[in-house]
Write a protein that holds these residues in place. Structure first.
Motif, short mmCIF file in Angstrom:
data_model
loop_
_atom_site.label_atom_id
_atom_site.label_comp_id
_atom_site.label_asym_id
_atom_site.label_seq_id
_atom_site.Cartn_x
_atom_site.Cartn_y
_atom_site.Cartn_z
N LEU A 135 -58.86 -78.10 8.27
CA LEU A 135 -58.18 -77.45 9.40
C LEU A 135 -57.21 -78.45 10.02
N HIS A 136 -56.18 -77.96 10.66
CA HIS A 136 -55.30 -78.87 11.38
C HIS A 136 -56.05 -79.39 12.61
N ALA A 137 -55.86 -80.65 12.92
CA ALA A 137 -56.60 -81.28 14.02
C ALA A 137 -56.28 -80.65 15.37
N SER A 138 -55.12 -80.02 15.50
CA SER A 138 -54.78 -79.39 16.78
C SER A 138 -55.55 -78.09 17.00
N ASN A 139 -56.21 -77.58 15.98
CA ASN A 139 -56.98 -76.34 16.10
C ASN A 139 -58.44 -76.58 16.46
N VAL A 140 -58.81 -77.82 16.71
CA VAL A 140 -60.17 -78.13 17.14
C VAL A 140 -60.13 -78.91 18.45
N MET A 141 -61.19 -78.74 19.24
CA MET A 141 -61.30 -79.43 20.52
C MET A 141 -62.64 -80.14 20.56
N LEU A 142 -62.62 -81.38 20.96
CA LEU A 142 -63.83 -82.19 21.01
C LEU A 142 -64.80 -81.68 22.06
N ILE A 143 -66.09 -81.62 21.71
CA ILE A 143 -67.13 -81.27 22.68
C ILE A 143 -67.69 -82.58 23.21
N CYS A 144 -67.58 -82.77 24.51
CA CYS A 144 -68.01 -84.01 25.15
C CYS A 144 -69.52 -84.17 25.02
N PRO A 145 -70.00 -85.31 24.53
CA PRO A 145 -71.44 -85.51 24.40
C PRO A 145 -72.18 -85.60 25.74
N SER A 146 -71.49 -85.99 26.81
CA SER A 146 -72.18 -86.14 28.09
C SER A 146 -72.21 -84.85 28.90
N CYS A 147 -71.10 -84.11 28.96
CA CYS A 147 -71.10 -82.88 29.76
C CYS A 147 -71.30 -81.62 28.92
N GLY A 148 -71.12 -81.71 27.60
CA GLY A 148 -71.37 -80.59 26.71
C GLY A 148 -70.28 -79.53 26.69
N ARG A 149 -69.15 -79.80 27.33
CA ARG A 149 -68.06 -78.83 27.35
C ARG A 149 -66.96 -79.26 26.39
N ALA A 150 -66.23 -78.28 25.89
CA ALA A 150 -65.05 -78.60 25.09
C ALA A 150 -63.96 -79.02 26.06
N SER A 151 -63.43 -80.20 25.87
CA SER A 151 -62.45 -80.70 26.82
C SER A 151 -61.40 -81.54 26.12
N ARG A 152 -60.32 -81.76 26.84
CA ARG A 152 -59.28 -82.63 26.32
C ARG A 152 -59.75 -84.07 26.43
N THR A 153 -59.16 -84.92 25.62
CA THR A 153 -59.54 -86.32 25.65
C THR A 153 -58.32 -87.18 25.95
N GLY A 154 -58.60 -88.35 26.46
CA GLY A 154 -57.55 -89.33 26.71
C GLY A 154 -58.02 -90.66 26.16
N LYS A 155 -57.14 -91.64 26.21
CA LYS A 155 -57.51 -92.98 25.77
C LYS A 155 -57.25 -93.95 26.90
N ARG A 156 -58.13 -94.92 27.02
CA ARG A 156 -57.97 -95.95 28.04
C ARG A 156 -58.50 -97.27 27.51
N PHE A 157 -58.11 -98.33 28.18
CA PHE A 157 -58.57 -99.66 27.81
C PHE A 157 -59.70 -100.08 28.74
#
Length: 110
Positions: free
Chosen positions: A63-85
């Protein structure tokens, strides 16, 4: 890519929309992922010798990666992700880059 092998994802577009699965394989060169039990296709395969008979084989297609959304392991919801240092550094002395959930602000990569 915003998802990695082993992440649990929700399919947000396509014929399997709304289904959940775990990523078996990530293909970052073509921005695609293979998810367990999702996007099943039938492949007509010729016999390849005595150990590999022919027939119609069901397999998971990428599948194209844009067609899936990560499910957060801590809150259990499908959510957008970001990156930080983070403040801590990696083995080369650079700040460690991690993914985080934009809904609950929890770090996904441990």
């Amino acid at each position: 890519m915003h998802v990695k092998t082993g992440d649990e994802v929700l399919v947000i577009a396509g014929k399997d929309k709304g289904r959940r699965g775990k990523i078996k394989r990530a293909l970052p060169a073509v921005n695609r992922v293979v998810v367990e039990g999702i996007n099943i296709v039938k492949r007509h395969q010729k016999p390849r010798g005595p150990g590999r008979p022919g027939g119609i084989i069901e397999m998971e297609a990428p599948l194209h990666a844009s067609n899936v959304m990560l499910i957060c392991p801590s809150c259990g919801r499908a959510s957008r992700t970001g990156k930080r240092f983070l403040e801590e550094t990696d083995h080369k002395g650079r700040p460690r880059k991690v993914r985080y959930c934009k809904a609950c602000d929890a770090v996904i990569d441990k």
